[in-house]
Design a protein around this motif. Structure first.
Motif, mmCIF file in Angstrom:
data_model
loop_
_atom_site.group_PDB
_atom_site.id
_atom_site.type_symbol
_atom_site.label_atom_id
_atom_site.label_comp_id
_atom_site.label_asym_id
_atom_site.label_seq_id
_atom_site.Cartn_x
_atom_site.Cartn_y
_atom_site.Cartn_z
ATOM 1 N N GLU A 132 0.841 -1.195 0.000
ATOM 2 C CA GLU A 132 0.000 0.000 0.000
ATOM 3 C C GLU A 132 0.877 1.246 0.000
ATOM 4 O OE1 GLU A 132 -3.260 2.098 2.904
ATOM 5 O OE2 GLU A 132 -3.056 -0.078 2.981
ATOM 6 N N GLY A 133 0.488 2.224 -0.794
ATOM 7 C CA GLY A 133 1.271 3.447 -0.872
ATOM 8 C C GLY A 133 0.402 4.672 -1.050
ATOM 9 N N ILE A 134 1.030 5.832 -0.944
ATOM 10 C CA ILE A 134 0.366 7.118 -1.088
ATOM 11 C C ILE A 134 1.095 7.881 -2.193
ATOM 12 C CG2 ILE A 134 -0.195 9.306 0.043
ATOM 13 C CD1 ILE A 134 0.314 7.793 2.740
ATOM 14 N N TRP A 135 0.388 8.263 -3.240
ATOM 15 C CA TRP A 135 1.008 9.125 -4.250
ATOM 16 C C TRP A 135 1.079 10.522 -3.675
ATOM 17 C CZ3 TRP A 135 3.675 8.051 -8.459
ATOM 18 C CH2 TRP A 135 3.497 6.806 -9.059
ATOM 19 N N HIS A 136 2.246 11.126 -3.748
ATOM 20 C CA HIS A 136 2.351 12.506 -3.288
ATOM 21 C C HIS A 136 3.290 13.287 -4.186
ATOM 22 C CE1 HIS A 136 6.190 13.628 -1.313
ATOM 23 N NE2 HIS A 136 6.376 12.338 -1.277
ATOM 24 N N ILE A 137 3.072 14.584 -4.214
ATOM 25 C CA ILE A 137 3.896 15.478 -5.012
ATOM 26 C C ILE A 137 5.086 15.900 -4.165
ATOM 27 C CG2 ILE A 137 2.551 17.530 -4.386
ATOM 28 C CD1 ILE A 137 4.017 17.007 -7.816
ATOM 29 N N GLY A 138 6.269 15.637 -4.672
ATOM 30 C CA GLY A 138 7.502 16.051 -4.017
ATOM 31 C C GLY A 138 8.136 17.183 -4.800
ATOM 32 N N THR A 139 9.278 17.631 -4.350
ATOM 33 C CA THR A 139 9.966 18.733 -5.005
ATOM 34 C C THR A 139 10.353 18.378 -6.434
ATOM 35 O OG1 THR A 139 10.814 19.400 -2.870
ATOM 36 C CG2 THR A 139 11.894 20.333 -4.784
ATOM 37 N N PHE A 140 10.743 17.125 -6.643
ATOM 38 C CA PHE A 140 11.243 16.707 -7.952
ATOM 39 C C PHE A 140 10.197 15.997 -8.804
ATOM 40 C CE2 PHE A 140 14.838 16.612 -4.973
ATOM 41 C CZ PHE A 140 15.556 17.668 -5.501
ATOM 42 N N GLY A 141 9.075 15.611 -8.216
ATOM 43 C CA GLY A 141 8.056 14.913 -8.984
ATOM 44 C C GLY A 141 7.082 14.161 -8.107
ATOM 45 N N LEU A 142 6.377 13.206 -8.723
ATOM 46 C CA LEU A 142 5.410 12.367 -8.010
ATOM 47 C C LEU A 142 6.102 11.120 -7.479
ATOM 48 C CD1 LEU A 142 2.391 12.443 -10.464
ATOM 49 C CD2 LEU A 142 2.456 13.393 -8.170
ATOM 50 N N TYR A 143 5.812 10.783 -6.224
ATOM 51 C CA TYR A 143 6.367 9.592 -5.593
ATOM 52 C C TYR A 143 5.229 8.676 -5.157
ATOM 53 C CZ TYR A 143 10.786 12.105 -4.839
ATOM 54 O OH TYR A 143 11.950 12.801 -4.992
ATOM 55 N N LEU A 144 5.413 7.364 -5.302
ATOM 56 C CA LEU A 144 4.540 6.400 -4.644
ATOM 57 C C LEU A 144 5.243 6.054 -3.343
ATOM 58 C CD1 LEU A 144 2.031 4.698 -4.470
ATOM 59 C CD2 LEU A 144 3.196 2.917 -5.778
ATOM 60 N N PHE A 145 4.790 6.668 -2.261
ATOM 61 C CA PHE A 145 5.436 6.582 -0.957
ATOM 62 C C PHE A 145 4.787 5.485 -0.122
ATOM 63 C CE2 PHE A 145 5.675 8.171 3.493
ATOM 64 C CZ PHE A 145 7.044 8.024 3.653
ATOM 65 N N HIS A 146 5.628 4.657 0.521
ATOM 66 C CA HIS A 146 5.175 3.564 1.385
ATOM 67 C C HIS A 146 5.544 3.880 2.831
ATOM 68 C CE1 HIS A 146 4.456 1.250 -2.253
ATOM 69 N NE2 HIS A 146 5.630 1.687 -2.670
ATOM 70 N N PRO A 147 4.582 4.351 3.637
ATOM 71 C CA PRO A 147 4.886 4.736 5.014
ATOM 72 C C PRO A 147 5.452 3.601 5.867
ATOM 73 C CG PRO A 147 2.683 5.472 4.399
ATOM 74 C CD PRO A 147 3.189 4.597 3.288
#
Length: 186
Positions: A146-161
C-alpha cells in the motif's frame, strides 16, 4: 470580525463536522447547510495558544487526520498534533526557505511530512529524522505494498509509510511542470 477569514485546508468528517486550517488557527465547526455565515474566529480550538500573536504565527496551512483519528496540522514551518486537551508542537523547521508542502499522518505516534528542500521528514515517538531522496527512492521495492502518491519537489512519488521508501517516481520537471502542489495520478 476584523481578523482575516481565509481557509487554507479543509478536512471533512462523516458526522458533518469540519476541521479547517485558517488564517487564525485550527478551527472545528459544523458547516452551515442553509447559507448561514460562520465567523471562523469564534470556532478556533480553545487550546490554540497563538490566537493573539501576529498573523504569520496564527496561520495554519494544512490539516490532516491519521487512520486512528489523530489530528495533525501545520503552518509552513511548524507541525502540531492535537492531544485531547492540548496542542503539542512536534517540530519546527529552522530554514524558512524550506516550507512544509504536505502532511502524511499515520498514527498518534507517527507522521511524515514533505518540505521543499529537505523532502520527506518523519516524526515517530517524538523523534525527527529526514529521509533524503537518495535513501527515499527505491525503484520496485515494495511496489505491491500500500502506498500514497504525493507530489515532491522533484516529482510524483509512490510513498510507502511502512518502510519509509518510495517505489515509483515520475519526474514532472522533465515534463515542464514547476512548482506543482495538487496533482492526481491517473
Amino acid at each position: 470580525s476584523h481578523l482575516p477569514q481565509g481557509v487554507n485546508d479543509i478536512l471533512l468528517e462523516r458526522d458533518g463536522m469540519a476541521w479547517l486550517a485558517t488564517e487564525n488557527g485550527p478551527v472545528k465547526t459544523r458547516l452551515s447547510r442553509n447559507g448561514e455565515k460562520i465567523a471562523l474566529v469564534n470556532h478556533i480550538l480553545p487550546q490554540w495558544n497563538y490566537k493573539n500573536r501576529a498573523q504569520g504565527d496564527r496561520r495554519i496551512d494544512y490539516i490532516k487526520k491519521a487512520a486512528d483519528g489523530t489530528i495533525y496540522f501545520s503552518d509552513l514551518v511548524r507541525v502540531f498534533v492535537l492531544k485531547e486537551d492540548r496542542i503539542e508542537l512536534l517540530h519546527t523547521i529552522t530554514n524558512n526557505r524550506d516550507p512544509i508542502l504536505s502532511l502524511f499522518p499515520i498514527s498518534a505516534s507517527k507522521i511524515f511530512f514533505h518540505s521543499v528542500k529537505t523532502e520527506i521528514h518523519k516524526i515517530e515517538n517524538g523523534m525527527h529524522t529526514n529521509i533524503p531522496h537518495k535513501i527515499l527512492y527505491r525503484p520496485g521495492v515494495n511496489d505491491n505494498a500500500e502506498g500514497i502518491w504525493h507530489i515532491g519537489t522533484f516529482g510524483l512519488y509512490l510513498f510507502h509509510p511502512q518502510t519509509a521508501t518510495a517505489s515509483r517516481f515520475i519526474n514532472i520537471q522533465e515534463e515542464g511542470v514547476d512548482g506543482a502542489t495538487p496533482m492526481i495520478k491517473d
